[in-house]
Design an enzyme around this catalytic site. Structure first.
Site, PDB file in Angstrom:
ATOM      1  N   CYS A   1       2.906  -5.470  15.680  1.00  0.00           N
ATOM      2  CA  CYS A   1       2.262  -4.517  16.599  1.00  0.00           C
ATOM      3  C   CYS A   1       0.776  -4.866  16.681  1.00  0.00           C
ATOM      4  O   CYS A   1       0.142  -5.142  15.667  1.00  0.00           O
ATOM      5  CB  CYS A   1       2.442  -3.088  16.104  1.00  0.00           C
ATOM      6  SG  CYS A   1       4.167  -2.639  15.903  1.00  0.00           S
TER       7      CYS A   1
ATOM      8  N   SER B   1       9.924   6.443   9.911  1.00  0.00           N
ATOM      9  CA  SER B   1       9.223   6.067  11.137  1.00  0.00           C
ATOM     10  C   SER B   1       9.530   4.611  11.495  1.00  0.00           C
ATOM     11  O   SER B   1       9.439   3.724  10.647  1.00  0.00           O
ATOM     12  CB  SER B   1       7.722   6.245  10.911  1.00  0.00           C
ATOM     13  OG  SER B   1       7.017   5.798  12.026  1.00  0.00           O
TER      14      SER B   1
ATOM     15  N   CYS C   1      -3.144   1.360   8.540  1.00  0.00           N
ATOM     16  CA  CYS C   1      -2.028   0.714   7.868  1.00  0.00           C
ATOM     17  C   CYS C   1      -2.339  -0.752   7.564  1.00  0.00           C
ATOM     18  O   CYS C   1      -2.718  -1.505   8.444  1.00  0.00           O
ATOM     19  CB  CYS C   1      -0.822   0.841   8.805  1.00  0.00           C
ATOM     20  SG  CYS C   1       0.575  -0.140   8.359  1.00  0.00           S
TER      21      CYS C   1
ATOM     22  N   ASN D   1      -7.083   4.451  14.079  1.00  0.00           N
ATOM     23  CA  ASN D   1      -8.047   3.957  13.097  1.00  0.00           C
ATOM     24  C   ASN D   1      -8.408   2.525  13.444  1.00  0.00           C
ATOM     25  O   ASN D   1      -7.562   1.642  13.377  1.00  0.00           O
ATOM     26  CB  ASN D   1      -7.439   3.976  11.683  1.00  0.00           C
ATOM     27  CG  ASN D   1      -7.493   5.344  11.064  1.00  0.00           C
ATOM     28  OD1 ASN D   1      -8.404   6.121  11.328  1.00  0.00           O
ATOM     29  ND2 ASN D   1      -6.515   5.658  10.244  1.00  0.00           N
TER      30      ASN D   1
ATOM     31  N   GLY E   1       5.604  -2.230   6.830  1.00  0.00           N
ATOM     32  CA  GLY E   1       6.998  -2.636   7.034  1.00  0.00           C
ATOM     33  C   GLY E   1       7.742  -1.808   8.055  1.00  0.00           C
ATOM     34  O   GLY E   1       7.319  -0.723   8.443  1.00  0.00           O
ATOM     35  N   GLU E   2       8.866  -2.358   8.497  1.00  0.00           N
ATOM     36  CA  GLU E   2       9.757  -1.674   9.432  1.00  0.00           C
ATOM     37  C   GLU E   2      10.979  -1.208   8.628  1.00  0.00           C
ATOM     38  O   GLU E   2      11.831  -2.036   8.255  1.00  0.00           O
ATOM     39  CB  GLU E   2      10.147  -2.652  10.559  1.00  0.00           C
ATOM     40  CG  GLU E   2      11.302  -2.209  11.433  1.00  0.00           C
ATOM     41  CD  GLU E   2      11.181  -0.792  11.956  1.00  0.00           C
ATOM     42  OE1 GLU E   2      10.263  -0.503  12.714  1.00  0.00           O
ATOM     43  OE2 GLU E   2      12.041   0.047  11.585  1.00  0.00           O
TER      44      GLU E   2
ATOM     45  N   SER F   1       7.858   5.251  16.802  1.00  0.00           N
ATOM     46  CA  SER F   1       6.500   4.872  17.203  1.00  0.00           C
ATOM     47  C   SER F   1       6.572   4.385  18.642  1.00  0.00           C
ATOM     48  O   SER F   1       6.767   3.202  18.889  1.00  0.00           O
ATOM     49  CB  SER F   1       5.973   3.759  16.296  1.00  0.00           C
ATOM     50  OG  SER F   1       5.873   4.234  14.984  1.00  0.00           O
ATOM     51  N   LEU F   2       6.423   5.304  19.569  1.00  0.00           N
ATOM     52  CA  LEU F   2       6.601   4.968  20.982  1.00  0.00           C
ATOM     53  C   LEU F   2       5.308   4.387  21.554  1.00  0.00           C
ATOM     54  O   LEU F   2       5.309   3.310  22.139  1.00  0.00           O
ATOM     55  CB  LEU F   2       7.019   6.225  21.757  1.00  0.00           C
ATOM     56  CG  LEU F   2       7.697   5.983  23.084  1.00  0.00           C
ATOM     57  CD1 LEU F   2       9.039   5.305  22.913  1.00  0.00           C
ATOM     58  CD2 LEU F   2       7.869   7.293  23.840  1.00  0.00           C
TER      59      LEU F   2
ATOM     60  N   GLU G   1       0.834  -1.203   0.000  1.00  0.00           N
ATOM     61  CA  GLU G   1       0.000   0.000   0.000  1.00  0.00           C
ATOM     62  C   GLU G   1       0.867   1.250   0.000  1.00  0.00           C
ATOM     63  O   GLU G   1       1.961   1.261   0.571  1.00  0.00           O
ATOM     64  CB  GLU G   1      -0.841   0.054   1.274  1.00  0.00           C
ATOM     65  CG  GLU G   1      -1.885  -1.016   1.364  1.00  0.00           C
ATOM     66  CD  GLU G   1      -2.667  -0.926   2.673  1.00  0.00           C
ATOM     67  OE1 GLU G   1      -3.501  -1.788   2.883  1.00  0.00           O
ATOM     68  OE2 GLU G   1      -2.416   0.009   3.464  1.00  0.00           O
TER      69      GLU G   1
ATOM     70  N   CYS H   1      -2.100  -3.125  14.501  1.00  0.00           N
ATOM     71  CA  CYS H   1      -1.809  -2.889  13.082  1.00  0.00           C
ATOM     72  C   CYS H   1      -2.244  -4.061  12.203  1.00  0.00           C
ATOM     73  O   CYS H   1      -1.933  -5.221  12.499  1.00  0.00           O
ATOM     74  CB  CYS H   1      -0.302  -2.657  12.945  1.00  0.00           C
ATOM     75  SG  CYS H   1       0.253  -2.590  11.249  1.00  0.00           S
TER      76      CYS H   1
ATOM     77  N   CYS I   1       5.076  -7.237   7.483  1.00  0.00           N
ATOM     78  CA  CYS I   1       5.975  -6.702   8.515  1.00  0.00           C
ATOM     79  C   CYS I   1       6.167  -7.745   9.612  1.00  0.00           C
ATOM     80  O   CYS I   1       5.208  -8.407  10.002  1.00  0.00           O
ATOM     81  CB  CYS I   1       5.374  -5.432   9.108  1.00  0.00           C
ATOM     82  SG  CYS I   1       6.448  -4.666  10.340  1.00  0.00           S
TER      83      CYS I   1
ATOM     84  N   CYS J   1       2.939   8.545   1.722  1.00  0.00           N
ATOM     85  CA  CYS J   1       3.237   7.585   2.788  1.00  0.00           C
ATOM     86  C   CYS J   1       3.624   6.265   2.110  1.00  0.00           C
ATOM     87  O   CYS J   1       2.818   5.678   1.382  1.00  0.00           O
ATOM     88  CB  CYS J   1       2.002   7.419   3.669  1.00  0.00           C
ATOM     89  SG  CYS J   1       2.213   6.186   4.942  1.00  0.00           S
TER      90      CYS J   1
HETATM   91  S1  SF4 Z   1       2.811  -0.609  12.931  1.00  0.00           S
HETATM   92 FE1  SF4 Z   1       4.491  -0.574  11.452  1.00  0.00          FE
HETATM   93  S2  SF4 Z   1       6.116  -1.749  12.504  1.00  0.00           S
HETATM   94 FE2  SF4 Z   1       4.200  -2.263  13.574  1.00  0.00          FE
HETATM   95  S3  SF4 Z   1       3.450  -4.130  12.543  1.00  0.00           S
HETATM   96 FE3  SF4 Z   1       2.504  -2.344  11.540  1.00  0.00          FE
HETATM   97  S4  SF4 Z   1       3.818  -1.911   9.782  1.00  0.00           S
HETATM   98 FE4  SF4 Z   1       4.989  -3.184  11.215  1.00  0.00          FE
END
Ligand code: SF4
Length: 347
Positions: A117, A190, A338, A295, A160-161, A219-220, A93, A120, A113, A106
């Site tokens: 998280c 990020s 995301c 979201n 992704g990271e 991303s804290l 995306e 997500c 990923c 973005c």
């Molecule tokens: S928030 Fe970002 S780092 Fe965390 S799982 Fe989703 S895409 Fe990966």
């Protein structure tokens, strides 16, 4: 196959010279590739080049595009979300977020990923693979092409990271800066933070780009280690205090302020006591906190924090001397979270 997207002007002059062409033919390829108005994406459609040169490039496996549009979603506020197919039938995306003066892209850095998280949609599916720099850059051209205007700002906040794809990330940042003519200061990387990688990012950036002027956003999402581990399982490998120490080093190395992203989750991290803990964690440090509305995604128990809590949280941080802003969610009506568009397309 060698994708020419991401090549510098010098690289393309050398390609032309290798084929017995004059150097200016390389500059013609360069001007064609980085002009989003060229809707055609095949090398044999670069009409300014001699036919036989185009044919030889194509026969030798050169190309200028890896991706194609699978789905397009335009929200009422003008935010455009694209689901793009890769050549190996994966999907990623990217999002174009317009305002009067800016168009922010973005971008995704991986297919899926590994960070998992809990809030997500992308994390639910695990990692398929990392993207090549050309696949990262192609997302910009698709957004520009579909929205018919130049991208002005870049955020690596898609799937992704980015710090787990650091080499291709930095190759793409070089091109975004020099070929797409977007200043490094308008690029944000990020990360949920991966041990040792913050230091590596600045060191490699100095090595590859000669400087490190893009914004690092962490991303804290939590004011302490305990809460962070409940929403970001990978956090158990990286103590929150160590993240802050590494960020302080990043500020010393680069002279750039660090941003902290903080997703407001009802009942999890949105109380005044959390604002006070976060203030203590960050006090005396040149940084900025971005509060973000969550979201909602299906199959996840988190709820969006109410506006009243958000405002009180923001006021408390401000009162405690922490620079803070509130980022409103864009494109909420069209799979804005995301990884959501990709997930819905598969169902
Ligand atoms: S928030 Fe970002 S780092 Fe965390 S799982 Fe989703 S895409 Fe990966």
């Amino acid at each position: 196959m060698k994708n020419l997207l991401g090549s510098s002007i010098k690289d393309l002059e050398n390609v032309a010279l290798d084929y017995g062409q004059a150097g200016f033919r390389g500059r013609q390829i360069y001007n064609w590739i980085y002009n989003y108005r060229n809707k055609k994406k095949n090398i044999d459609q670069i009409e300014v080049l001699p036919l036989d040169f185009r044919k030889r490039l194509k026969d030798d496996g050169f190309k200028v595009c890896d991706l194609s549009i699978y789905e397009r979603n335009l929200a009422n506020d003008g935010t455009l979300k694209l689901l793009l197919s890769t050549e190996d039938n994966e999907s990623i995306e990217c999002v174009g977020i317009p305002t009067e003066k800016r168009l922010t892209a973005c971008l995704s850095s991986q297919v899926g990923c590994p960070m998992d998280c809990k809030f997500c949609a992308t994390g639910k599916e695990g990692l398929k693979r990392s993207l090549k720099a050309s696949e990262i850059l192609d997302q910009i051209l698709f957004i520009e092409n579909e929205m018919n205007r130049k991208v002005t700002n870049i955020v690596f906040m898609g799937m992704g990271e980015p710090l787990l794809n650091i080499d291709e990330l930095l190759v793409s940042i070089r091109s975004i800066n020099e070929d797409f003519k977007i200043s490094q200061r308008k690029i944000t990387v990020s990360t949920v933070a991966v041990p040792k990688m913050i230091n590596k990012l600045s060191a490699k950036s100095f090595q590859i780009l000669g400087n490190c002027q893009f914004t690092l956003a962490i991303s804290l999402h939590a004011p302490n280690q305990k809460i962070r581990e409940t929403i970001i399982p990978s956090a158990k490998n990286y103590e929150i205090e160590n993240i802050i120490e590494d960020c302080k080093q990043y500020v010393r190395d680069t002279g750039r302020r660090v941003s902290f992203e903080y997703l407001m989750l009802s009942g999890v991290n949105d109380k005044i006591e959390h604002a006070n803990q976060l203030s203590n964690l960050l006090k005396g440090f040149q940084c900025h906190v971005n509060l973000i509305q969550y979201n909602q995604i299906d199959e996840v128990e988190f709820q969006r924090a109410c506006l009243k809590n958000l405002q009180s949280f923001q006021s408390r941080l401000s009162h405690n001397g922490i620079a803070v802003s509130f980022r409103k969610s864009r494109g909420l009506d069209k799979n804005a979270a995301c990884g959501q568009l990709r997930q819905n397309a598969r169902n």
